[in-house]
Design a protein around this motif. Structure first.
Motif, PDB file in Angstrom:
ATOM      1  N   THR A   1       0.838  -1.198   0.000  1.00  0.00           N
ATOM      2  CA  THR A   1       0.000   0.000   0.000  1.00  0.00           C
ATOM      3  C   THR A   1       0.870   1.243   0.000  1.00  0.00           C
ATOM      4  N   ASP A   2       0.561   2.151  -0.891  1.00  0.00           N
ATOM      5  CA  ASP A   2       1.209   3.458  -0.931  1.00  0.00           C
ATOM      6  C   ASP A   2       0.592   4.317   0.171  1.00  0.00           C
ATOM      7  N   THR A   3       1.420   4.798   1.084  1.00  0.00           N
ATOM      8  CA  THR A   3       0.935   5.672   2.157  1.00  0.00           C
ATOM      9  C   THR A   3       1.821   6.908   2.227  1.00  0.00           C
TER      10      THR A   3
ATOM     11  N   VAL B   1      -1.629   5.462 -14.384  1.00  0.00           N
ATOM     12  CA  VAL B   1      -0.604   5.039 -13.438  1.00  0.00           C
ATOM     13  C   VAL B   1       0.081   6.274 -12.887  1.00  0.00           C
ATOM     14  N   THR B   2       0.068   6.436 -11.567  1.00  0.00           N
ATOM     15  CA  THR B   2       0.619   7.624 -10.941  1.00  0.00           C
ATOM     16  C   THR B   2       1.797   7.272 -10.030  1.00  0.00           C
ATOM     17  N   ILE B   3       2.502   8.291  -9.611  1.00  0.00           N
ATOM     18  CA  ILE B   3       3.589   8.125  -8.634  1.00  0.00           C
ATOM     19  C   ILE B   3       3.195   8.855  -7.350  1.00  0.00           C
ATOM     20  N   ASN B   4       3.251   8.149  -6.224  1.00  0.00           N
ATOM     21  CA  ASN B   4       2.927   8.702  -4.916  1.00  0.00           C
ATOM     22  C   ASN B   4       1.528   9.334  -4.894  1.00  0.00           C
ATOM     23  N   GLY B   5       0.548   8.549  -5.321  1.00  0.00           N
ATOM     24  CA  GLY B   5      -0.826   9.046  -5.406  1.00  0.00           C
ATOM     25  C   GLY B   5      -1.596   9.012  -4.099  1.00  0.00           C
ATOM     26  N   ALA B   6      -1.067   8.362  -3.076  1.00  0.00           N
ATOM     27  CA  ALA B   6      -1.792   8.266  -1.809  1.00  0.00           C
ATOM     28  C   ALA B   6      -1.859   9.627  -1.123  1.00  0.00           C
ATOM     29  N   GLU B   7      -2.984   9.866  -0.451  1.00  0.00           N
ATOM     30  CA  GLU B   7      -3.156  11.127   0.263  1.00  0.00           C
ATOM     31  C   GLU B   7      -3.407  10.846   1.734  1.00  0.00           C
TER      32      GLU B   7
END
Length: 296
Positions: free
Chosen positions: A126-128, A290-296
């Motif tokens: 999970t991107d956090t 596709v994104t980079i560091n999309g987590a908020e």
């Protein structure tokens, strides 16, 4: 003659071994796998590669192969397969690189990026925002969370708030552990969850099977897979909660992130991405961008 207590312990141990074997791989040898051998090189993506990786011709990948349907062991007990593995192999094809995969403990994966043991970690991670402080995440999938309980749901758990005051098992150092810790500061502040962090998702399930935990929390696709594959469990929540982006992790400010992003976006554009997700029955988590560091 063995005592009843010892006999019961032996039977329980046997059932735990059976559970681990069942969830670790596909014994029948018919595990889903997408054929990515014909994926064409994307020259624009190749141009973004760091020179040392382009020169080496190899992409080293770290994963933890006990988290189906994303990554798990095939019937041979050694080959790592799954949704993530098909995706990273297709990324390798787009970048003209050989992909080398290593299976290690989950909690060693990000530290291994610090020492450059791997170029990228691909483990349904999970991107956090907290992880973004030290690593970059190329986000390729969206996944909510699932609650697995013993068949019959003896504790009557149906939602997150029902976990308060109960023992709940989870993969150590996972985003799900962080979610439970956040619950203890919020909805469960007056009756905290007793969090049991385990080395693998299989171990977390064993805690439920043995009665040591009332529930286990993992990503919803994983929870669904485990319930379908192993008897004695059921999903407590009909709809996933707290959806989060999953990302392929790369060392901070490394040019490789842009190359992987471009390769994944190329897979989206030519339909390979959709084919891979469909092969694993996971179209519901698809992303268009596709994104980079999309987590908020």
């Amino acid at each position: 003659m063995a005592s009843k207590k010892l006999m019961k312990a032996g039977l329980a141990g046997a059932s735990f071994v059976a559970l681990t074997a069942l969830l670790a791989g596909c014994a029948s040898g018919d595990a889903p796998e997408a054929d990515v051998s014909e994926v064409a090189v994307d020259d624009a993506a190749v141009a973004l590669l760091p020179q040392e990786i382009a020169d080496a011709g190899t992409l080293t990948v770290g994963t933890e192969a006990y988290y189906p349907p994303y990554e798990y062991l095939d019937a041979d007990g050694a080959t790592v397969i799954g949704l993530d593995m098909d995706l990273i192999k297709a990324v390798g094809q787009k970048l003209g690189l050989e992909v080398q995969i290593e299976n290690v403990a989950f909690d060693t994966l990000l530290p291994s990026l610090d020492t450059a043991r791997y170029d990228v970690v691909v483990a349904a991670m999970t991107d956090t925002p907290e992880r973004q402080e030290n690593y970059d995440f190329v986000d390729y999938f969206n996944a909510g969370q699932g609650i697995v309980v013993a068949e019959g749901n003896p504790e009557g758990i149906t939602a997150e708030a029902d976990l308060c005051g109960k023992a709940v098992s989870v993969l150590r150092d996972s985003a799900q552990q962080g979610i439970l810790e956040a619950f203890n500061s919020d909805i469960c502040a007056s009756s905290p969850i007793e969090i049991s962090a385990q080395a693998t998702d299989n171990d977390a399930l064993i805690q439920v099977q043995s009665g040591r935990a009332a529930a286990s929390v993992s990503q919803y696709p994983v929870a669904s897979y485990n319930v379908e594959q192993a008897g004695g469990f059921e999903l407590a929540n009909e709809e996933p909660f707290q959806p989060e982006p999953l990302g392929m992790a790369v060392a901070k400010d490394n040019e490789l992130s842009a190359a992987i992003q471009a390769a994944l976006q190329s897979l989206v554009a030519d339909g390979t991405y959709t084919d891979i997700l469909a092969a694993h029955g996971q179209e519901g988590g698809a992303v268009e961008e596709v994104t980079i560091n999309g987590a908020e």
